[in-house]
Enzyme design. Structure first.
Site, PDB file in Angstrom:
ATOM      1  N   TRP A 186       0.874  -1.171   0.000  1.00  0.00           N
ATOM      2  CA  TRP A 186       0.000   0.000   0.000  1.00  0.00           C
ATOM      3  C   TRP A 186       0.912   1.222   0.000  1.00  0.00           C
ATOM      4  O   TRP A 186       1.802   1.328   0.840  1.00  0.00           O
ATOM      5  CB  TRP A 186      -0.908   0.042   1.237  1.00  0.00           C
ATOM      6  CG  TRP A 186      -1.593   1.379   1.339  1.00  0.00           C
ATOM      7  CD1 TRP A 186      -2.604   1.833   0.546  1.00  0.00           C
ATOM      8  CD2 TRP A 186      -1.254   2.462   2.222  1.00  0.00           C
ATOM      9  NE1 TRP A 186      -2.920   3.130   0.881  1.00  0.00           N
ATOM     10  CE2 TRP A 186      -2.116   3.535   1.903  1.00  0.00           C
ATOM     11  CE3 TRP A 186      -0.326   2.622   3.241  1.00  0.00           C
ATOM     12  CZ2 TRP A 186      -2.064   4.752   2.578  1.00  0.00           C
ATOM     13  CZ3 TRP A 186      -0.261   3.840   3.918  1.00  0.00           C
ATOM     14  CH2 TRP A 186      -1.133   4.886   3.585  1.00  0.00           C
ATOM     15  N   GLU A 225      -3.043  -2.785  -2.491  1.00  0.00           N
ATOM     16  CA  GLU A 225      -4.174  -2.222  -1.724  1.00  0.00           C
ATOM     17  C   GLU A 225      -4.498  -0.791  -2.153  1.00  0.00           C
ATOM     18  O   GLU A 225      -3.651   0.088  -2.118  1.00  0.00           O
ATOM     19  CB  GLU A 225      -3.802  -2.244  -0.225  1.00  0.00           C
ATOM     20  CG  GLU A 225      -4.879  -1.689   0.681  1.00  0.00           C
ATOM     21  CD  GLU A 225      -4.450  -1.680   2.149  1.00  0.00           C
ATOM     22  OE1 GLU A 225      -3.258  -1.944   2.436  1.00  0.00           O
ATOM     23  OE2 GLU A 225      -5.298  -1.379   2.999  1.00  0.00           O
ATOM     24  N   LYS A 227      -6.996   2.785  -1.884  1.00  0.00           N
ATOM     25  CA  LYS A 227      -7.599   3.579  -0.808  1.00  0.00           C
ATOM     26  C   LYS A 227      -8.367   4.719  -1.446  1.00  0.00           C
ATOM     27  O   LYS A 227      -7.982   5.211  -2.505  1.00  0.00           O
ATOM     28  CB  LYS A 227      -6.468   4.100   0.086  1.00  0.00           C
ATOM     29  CG  LYS A 227      -6.922   4.937   1.251  1.00  0.00           C
ATOM     30  CD  LYS A 227      -5.852   4.951   2.318  1.00  0.00           C
ATOM     31  CE  LYS A 227      -6.205   5.938   3.398  1.00  0.00           C
ATOM     32  NZ  LYS A 227      -5.792   5.492   4.716  1.00  0.00           N
ATOM     33  N   ASP A 258      -9.491  -3.227   1.797  1.00  0.00           N
ATOM     34  CA  ASP A 258      -9.513  -2.741   3.174  1.00  0.00           C
ATOM     35  C   ASP A 258     -10.900  -2.139   3.376  1.00  0.00           C
ATOM     36  O   ASP A 258     -11.318  -1.243   2.629  1.00  0.00           O
ATOM     37  CB  ASP A 258      -8.411  -1.689   3.360  1.00  0.00           C
ATOM     38  CG  ASP A 258      -8.305  -1.181   4.786  1.00  0.00           C
ATOM     39  OD1 ASP A 258      -9.357  -0.862   5.381  1.00  0.00           O
ATOM     40  OD2 ASP A 258      -7.181  -1.086   5.309  1.00  0.00           O
ATOM     41  N   HIS A 261     -11.453   1.584   3.164  1.00  0.00           N
ATOM     42  CA  HIS A 261     -10.919   2.334   2.026  1.00  0.00           C
ATOM     43  C   HIS A 261     -11.905   2.589   0.904  1.00  0.00           C
ATOM     44  O   HIS A 261     -11.517   2.717  -0.245  1.00  0.00           O
ATOM     45  CB  HIS A 261      -9.703   1.595   1.465  1.00  0.00           C
ATOM     46  CG  HIS A 261      -8.515   1.667   2.365  1.00  0.00           C
ATOM     47  ND1 HIS A 261      -7.251   1.282   1.982  1.00  0.00           N
ATOM     48  CD2 HIS A 261      -8.399   2.104   3.642  1.00  0.00           C
ATOM     49  CE1 HIS A 261      -6.416   1.461   2.976  1.00  0.00           C
ATOM     50  NE2 HIS A 261      -7.086   1.956   4.002  1.00  0.00           N
ATOM     51  N   HIS A 285      -8.414  -6.521   4.529  1.00  0.00           N
ATOM     52  CA  HIS A 285      -8.004  -5.808   5.734  1.00  0.00           C
ATOM     53  C   HIS A 285      -9.305  -5.444   6.438  1.00  0.00           C
ATOM     54  O   HIS A 285     -10.013  -4.539   5.981  1.00  0.00           O
ATOM     55  CB  HIS A 285      -7.217  -4.538   5.393  1.00  0.00           C
ATOM     56  CG  HIS A 285      -5.773  -4.784   5.143  1.00  0.00           C
ATOM     57  ND1 HIS A 285      -4.867  -3.780   4.954  1.00  0.00           N
ATOM     58  CD2 HIS A 285      -5.066  -5.940   5.105  1.00  0.00           C
ATOM     59  CE1 HIS A 285      -3.659  -4.302   4.784  1.00  0.00           C
ATOM     60  NE2 HIS A 285      -3.755  -5.617   4.860  1.00  0.00           N
ATOM     61  N   ASP A 293     -11.598   6.632   7.130  1.00  0.00           N
ATOM     62  CA  ASP A 293     -10.795   5.433   7.400  1.00  0.00           C
ATOM     63  C   ASP A 293     -10.153   5.570   8.782  1.00  0.00           C
ATOM     64  O   ASP A 293      -8.938   5.672   8.916  1.00  0.00           O
ATOM     65  CB  ASP A 293      -9.720   5.318   6.305  1.00  0.00           C
ATOM     66  CG  ASP A 293      -8.842   4.099   6.481  1.00  0.00           C
ATOM     67  OD1 ASP A 293      -9.308   3.111   7.063  1.00  0.00           O
ATOM     68  OD2 ASP A 293      -7.680   4.136   6.032  1.00  0.00           O
ATOM     69  N   ASP A 295      -9.923   3.561  11.245  1.00  0.00           N
ATOM     70  CA  ASP A 295      -9.278   2.377  11.812  1.00  0.00           C
ATOM     71  C   ASP A 295      -9.708   2.091  13.244  1.00  0.00           C
ATOM     72  O   ASP A 295      -8.882   1.798  14.112  1.00  0.00           O
ATOM     73  CB  ASP A 295      -7.752   2.490  11.696  1.00  0.00           C
ATOM     74  CG  ASP A 295      -7.303   2.420  10.252  1.00  0.00           C
ATOM     75  OD1 ASP A 295      -7.524   1.381   9.622  1.00  0.00           O
ATOM     76  OD2 ASP A 295      -6.747   3.410   9.738  1.00  0.00           O
ATOM     77  N   ASP A 325      -6.828  -4.795  10.153  1.00  0.00           N
ATOM     78  CA  ASP A 325      -6.081  -3.547  10.002  1.00  0.00           C
ATOM     79  C   ASP A 325      -6.823  -2.415  10.692  1.00  0.00           C
ATOM     80  O   ASP A 325      -7.699  -1.787  10.116  1.00  0.00           O
ATOM     81  CB  ASP A 325      -5.871  -3.224   8.511  1.00  0.00           C
ATOM     82  CG  ASP A 325      -5.002  -1.978   8.331  1.00  0.00           C
ATOM     83  OD1 ASP A 325      -4.404  -1.524   9.322  1.00  0.00           O
ATOM     84  OD2 ASP A 325      -4.930  -1.461   7.204  1.00  0.00           O
TER      85      ASP A 325
HETATM   86  C1  LIG Z   1      -0.331   0.284   8.311  1.00  0.00           C
HETATM   87  C2  LIG Z   1      -0.960  -0.336   7.091  1.00  0.00           C
HETATM   88  O1  LIG Z   1      -0.075  -0.607   6.089  1.00  0.00           O
HETATM   89  C3  LIG Z   1      -2.000   0.506   6.560  1.00  0.00           C
HETATM   90  O2  LIG Z   1      -3.040   0.506   7.502  1.00  0.00           O
HETATM   91  C4  LIG Z   1      -2.565   0.167   5.196  1.00  0.00           C
HETATM   92  O3  LIG Z   1      -2.879  -1.179   5.042  1.00  0.00           O
HETATM   93  C5  LIG Z   1      -3.739   0.996   5.125  1.00  0.00           C
HETATM   94  O4  LIG Z   1      -4.817   0.497   5.250  1.00  0.00           O
HETATM   95  C6  LIG Z   1      -3.559   2.449   4.981  1.00  0.00           C
HETATM   96  O5  LIG Z   1      -4.725   3.133   5.163  1.00  0.00           O
HETATM   97 MN   LIG Z   2      -5.166  -1.604   5.081  1.00  0.00          MN
END
Ligand SMILES: C[C@H](O)[C@H](O)[C@@H](O)C(=O)CO
Ligand SMILES: [Mn+2]
Length: 417
Positions: A186, A225, A227, A258, A261, A285, A293, A295, A325
């Protein structure tokens, strides 16, 4: 919880599920074979060991300042093992390049070698954990807003070399563990404001990837990946979903989805069947976006449930890899691992218990009312009794029993950091 109670509840659940054509013993066996790839970066808010105390840059952000984050490799490993002890089954560990053991040396990203991960390979072997890997384009003086798509050849070459080296490390991990190491790529590349050169950066990214993937390996698998946008890079993302779908489908690479994303109303679960028809495998993810996003820790919500159901409905348990993730720095980090992992497994448990044959028979007969009724009723079938049995069989705490254990570890270990 008393073993006898769990067994009794399971016996009743087994009968209840049998009535709708579902074999709970088989579901338990299948769940046992589902390994999650635990992301190492929840333990220390994506800090890594390369530049401790450095800023987290490159489109991502960890919010919160809960005490006790892992400060070195020993603490990180101890925390991962502690978290894993509350998660039923056998799981993998997903490392980022910045978690190498650099022994106090300044090892730049274009100099990283397998030897910096020898300790991880040995540790993983000793603990029966397989490794996955990620190149790291963020939190570096050369990260800027463009890495692999940078028009400056010097910066682009730097990141190409980094990513090539990461693939060699993933290959060594895969060979050592006798199971392919999945390497995720990514990059945050994008633009905060309007760009009039969308094509240029995407051409550069495509060419960089082609060069990176020239070397063929037998013990690692590549995934890419996308986003929707990164923080500070809101107007344009070079590696968009369309870009990577095109790249993955044309080059036979695994696409990573993800769940944070995409646009908030997009259903990530719906993407699985399309991808599986055109790419070899899929990497997930699993996260929980709140507004963006963000997380947040994964929970048992409709998005995660639908995702797991789609994996089972596509009969793709062996083609979809499930990584986690998220990085919430505002709560107990070991607890965050346990909640997110168990939530994902609970969703998978329900997916495996879905009365699919019956639902599909209704659908084939055009019985829309019957299909909807059974979908609704299956939500309240006693899946939790089967889940408790899964925890019991795996000798991990049943139900909320892990809360007190995590609190104990906090009092004895992480609060003293
Ligand atoms: C830390 C990771 O590589 C990261 O979360 C990536 O996978 C991602 O989702 C970035 O938004
Ligand atoms: Mn990710």
């Amino acid at each position: 919880m008393k073993t006898q109670l769990i067994e009794e509840a399971y016996r009743i659940a087994r009968e209840r599920y049998a009535a709708v054509g579902v074999d709970t013993d088989e579901a338990l066996e299948k769940l046992q074979r589902v390994s999650l790839s635990l992301h190492c970066w929840q333990a220390d808010d994506v800090t890594g060991f390369e530049n401790r105390g450095g800023e987290l840059t490159g489109g991502i952000q960890a919010t919160g300042n809960y005490p006790g984050k892992a400060r070195n490799v020993e603490e990180l490993r101890a925390d991962i093992l502690k978290a894993a002890s509350y998660i039923p089954g056998t799981h993998r560990l997903n490392l980022h390049e910045i978690y190498g053991e650099f022994g106090g040396e300044k090892v730049d990203r274009n100099e990283v070698e397998v030897k910096h991960f020898a300790g991880w390979i040995e540790w993983a072997r000793a603990h029966g954990m397989k490794l996955d890997f990620n190149s790291t384009s963020f939190s570096h003086p050369k990260s800027g807003s463009l890495s692999l798509s940078n028009p400056d050849p010097e910066i682009r070459e730097f990141w190409i070399e980094h990513t090539r080296r990461c693939r060699a490390i993933a290959e060594a991990m895969g060979e050592a563990q006798g199971d392919p190491c999945i390497m995720n790529l990514w990059v945050h590349d994008g633009s905060k404001d309007l760009t009039v050169n969308r094509m240029l950066y995407r051409e550069l990214l495509r060419d960089s990837l082609d060069r990176i993937f020239e070397q063929k390996y037998d013990h690692m698998k590549d995934c890419i990946e996308s986003k929707v946008f990164g923080i500070g890079l809101e107007s344009y993302t070079v590696g968009s979903n369309d870009f990577y779908i095109g790249y993955g489908a044309s080059r036979g690479k695994i696409v990573t989805l993800d769940t944070g994303h995409f646009h908030p109303t997009e259903l990530v679960a719906d993407k699985l069947s399309s991808l599986l028809l055109f790419t070899p495998e899929v990497m997930l993810h699993v996260s929980r976006p709140v507004r963006w996003d963000s997380d947040h820790v994964t929970i048992m919500n409709d998005d995660t449930l639908e995702l797991c159901k789609e994996i089972v409905r596509c009969d793709a348990l062996d083609r979809v890899h499930i990584g986690l993730d998220y990085f919430d720095a505002s709560i107990n980090r070991i607890g965050a691992y346990v909640i997110g992992s168990r939530a994902t497994q609970k969703c998978m448990m329900q997916a495996l218990l879905e009365p699919l044959a019956k639902l599909r028979a209704y659908e084939a007969d055009g019985q829309g009312f019957e299909r909807l009724a059974l979908l609704e009723e299956s939500k309240s079938l006693p899946w939790n009794a089967v889940w408790d049995m899964f925890c019991l069989k795996n000798d991990v705490p049943v139900g909320e029993e892990f809360i007190a254990d995590v609190q104990r570890y906090e009092a004895e270990v992480t609060s003293k950091r």
